[in-house]
Design a protein around this motif. Structure first.
Motif, PDB file in Angstrom:
ATOM      1  N   CYS A   1       0.831  -1.201   0.000  1.00 16.44           N
ATOM      2  CA  CYS A   1       0.000   0.000   0.000  1.00 16.44           C
ATOM      3  C   CYS A   1       0.865   1.250   0.000  1.00 16.44           C
ATOM      4  O   CYS A   1       2.074   1.200   0.256  1.00 16.44           O
ATOM      5  CB  CYS A   1      -0.936  -0.005   1.215  1.00 16.44           C
ATOM      6  N   LYS A   2       0.225   2.355  -0.342  1.00 23.13           N
ATOM      7  CA  LYS A   2       0.886   3.669  -0.389  1.00 23.13           C
ATOM      8  C   LYS A   2      -0.207   4.734  -0.280  1.00 23.13           C
ATOM      9  O   LYS A   2      -1.303   4.551  -0.810  1.00 23.13           O
ATOM     10  CB  LYS A   2       1.641   3.808  -1.719  1.00 23.13           C
ATOM     11  N   ASN A   3       0.077   5.817   0.410  1.00 25.18           N
ATOM     12  CA  ASN A   3      -0.878   6.926   0.545  1.00 25.18           C
ATOM     13  C   ASN A   3      -2.242   6.452   1.055  1.00 25.18           C
ATOM     14  O   ASN A   3      -3.290   6.785   0.497  1.00 25.18           O
ATOM     15  CB  ASN A   3      -1.029   7.672  -0.785  1.00 25.18           C
TER      16      ASN A   3
ATOM     17  N   TYR B   1      -5.312  -2.927   5.332  1.00 24.20           N
ATOM     18  CA  TYR B   1      -4.016  -3.353   4.813  1.00 24.20           C
ATOM     19  C   TYR B   1      -3.201  -4.141   5.841  1.00 24.20           C
ATOM     20  O   TYR B   1      -2.071  -4.521   5.569  1.00 24.20           O
ATOM     21  CB  TYR B   1      -3.225  -2.135   4.314  1.00 24.20           C
ATOM     22  N   VAL B   2      -3.786  -4.360   7.010  1.00 24.30           N
ATOM     23  CA  VAL B   2      -3.064  -5.055   8.075  1.00 24.30           C
ATOM     24  C   VAL B   2      -3.345  -6.550   8.000  1.00 24.30           C
ATOM     25  O   VAL B   2      -4.502  -6.964   7.980  1.00 24.30           O
ATOM     26  CB  VAL B   2      -3.494  -4.505   9.461  1.00 24.30           C
ATOM     27  N   ALA B   3      -2.275  -7.360   7.944  1.00 26.44           N
ATOM     28  CA  ALA B   3      -2.450  -8.814   8.022  1.00 26.44           C
ATOM     29  C   ALA B   3      -2.731  -9.224   9.453  1.00 26.44           C
ATOM     30  O   ALA B   3      -3.612 -10.041   9.718  1.00 26.44           O
ATOM     31  CB  ALA B   3      -1.198  -9.527   7.512  1.00 26.44           C
ATOM     32  N   GLY B   4      -1.958  -8.663  10.383  1.00 22.98           N
ATOM     33  CA  GLY B   4      -2.139  -9.043  11.774  1.00 22.98           C
ATOM     34  C   GLY B   4      -1.092  -8.386  12.655  1.00 22.98           C
ATOM     35  O   GLY B   4      -0.446  -7.406  12.248  1.00 22.98           O
ATOM     36  N   TYR B   5      -0.937  -8.966  13.842  1.00 19.96           N
ATOM     37  CA  TYR B   5      -0.128  -8.345  14.885  1.00 19.96           C
ATOM     38  C   TYR B   5       0.706  -9.401  15.591  1.00 19.96           C
ATOM     39  O   TYR B   5       0.328 -10.571  15.661  1.00 19.96           O
ATOM     40  CB  TYR B   5      -1.039  -7.653  15.910  1.00 19.96           C
TER      41      TYR B   5
END
Ligand code: ZN
Length: 269
Positions: free
Chosen positions: A120-122, A131-135
């Motif tokens: 991702c960008k901007n 856009y987060v897969a995980g933690y």
């Protein structure tokens, strides 16, 4: 609901995924097309870092009480630095106190680590969590003498020695974490709690950090973002608490898990 773990067995690296019914071999690309293969046993420890990131972004001074204990002003904009990829290690592997470079101020920092799932960008904060897969849990290990006194005003040197970025024990996919800014986060050194806070206390929350970091900057899939540490680090204590060989450090975050590493002296030639 899924968790991902990586480990080494008989000289090969395995990636495993648990969809709630036990661990299976993960075949293919976690961030692209993958399938679940046959069941596999996963050791509790040691574990490799759950991802191989192309870049490790870090945010400094992102909790008010930590900025104060460092004697630094609360930042108006996120403070960004980068840790070297070679600093990466996993759960159960040793943190090596630098012998060759030398340090007398080895410190711990518990941090929530974000793993980006789609390039991702901007990105806007409103869409950032898409856009987060995980933690996972991170320890932003720091040699304070190199970070502050000998680093020429730059943080990266004191935070990039080999083994200074333990991550794990596993990647918890984001559908299991309803709100990344409502997680208890703590550090124990030799069993004693030294940091104990909540990710709710971040100055810049997870969506805001992704908007900030992705501005004019590509974040490839697998990028790791360390989101800053709460108060209670060794350098902020009276007297200071420095890590030494023989110590054990555990970072625990909400339901994500516990990341434990022994401290050893770097073996030199
Ligand atoms: Zn940090």
């Amino acid at each position: 609901m899924a968790r991902v773990a990586r480990f080494e067995r008989d000289g090969s690296v395995h990636t495993a995924i648990n969809l709630g019914e036990g661990w299976c071999e993960l075949q293919g690309d976690l961030f692209g097309d993958y399938r679940t293969g046959p069941a596999i046993t996963v050791p509790d420890s040691p574990r490799l870092a759950p991802v191989e990131p192309p870049v490790i972004f870090c945010i400094g001074l992102n909790y008010r009480a930590h900025a104060a204990e460092m004697g630094l002003a609360e930042p108006e904009h996120p403070v960004m630095f980068i840790k070297a990829i070679e600093s990466l290690t996993g759960h159960g592997y040793p943190i090596e106190s630098p012998t060759q470079a030398g340090t007398e101020k080895l410190d711990y920092e518990c941090e929530l680590a974000i793993v980006i799932g789609k390039q991702c960008k901007n990105v806007s904060a409103a869409n950032a969590l898409d856009y987060v897969a995980g933690y996972t849990c991170a320890n932003d290990v720091s040699a304070r003498d190199w970070q502050i006194d000998w680093g020429g005003g730059q943080f990266s040197r004191g935070k990039s020695f080999d083994s200074f970025c333990p991550l794990g024990p596993e990647l918890v996919m984001s559908d299991e974490i309803a709100d990344p800014n409502n997680l208890r986060i703590s550090t124990r050194v030799n069993g004693e709690t030294v940091q104990d806070s909540s990710t709710a206390d971040m100055i810049f929350n997870v969506p805001t950090l992704i908007e900030f970091l992705s501005a004019s900057t590509t974040l490839p899939a697998g990028s790791v973002i360390l989101t800053g540490t709460p108060s209670g680090v060794g350098t902020g204590r009276t007297p200071p608490l420095w890590l030494k060989p023989g110590d054990s450090v555990t970072i625990e975050i909400g339901s994500i898990g516990s990341l434990t590493n022994p401290v050893v002296a770097e073996a030199v030639g």
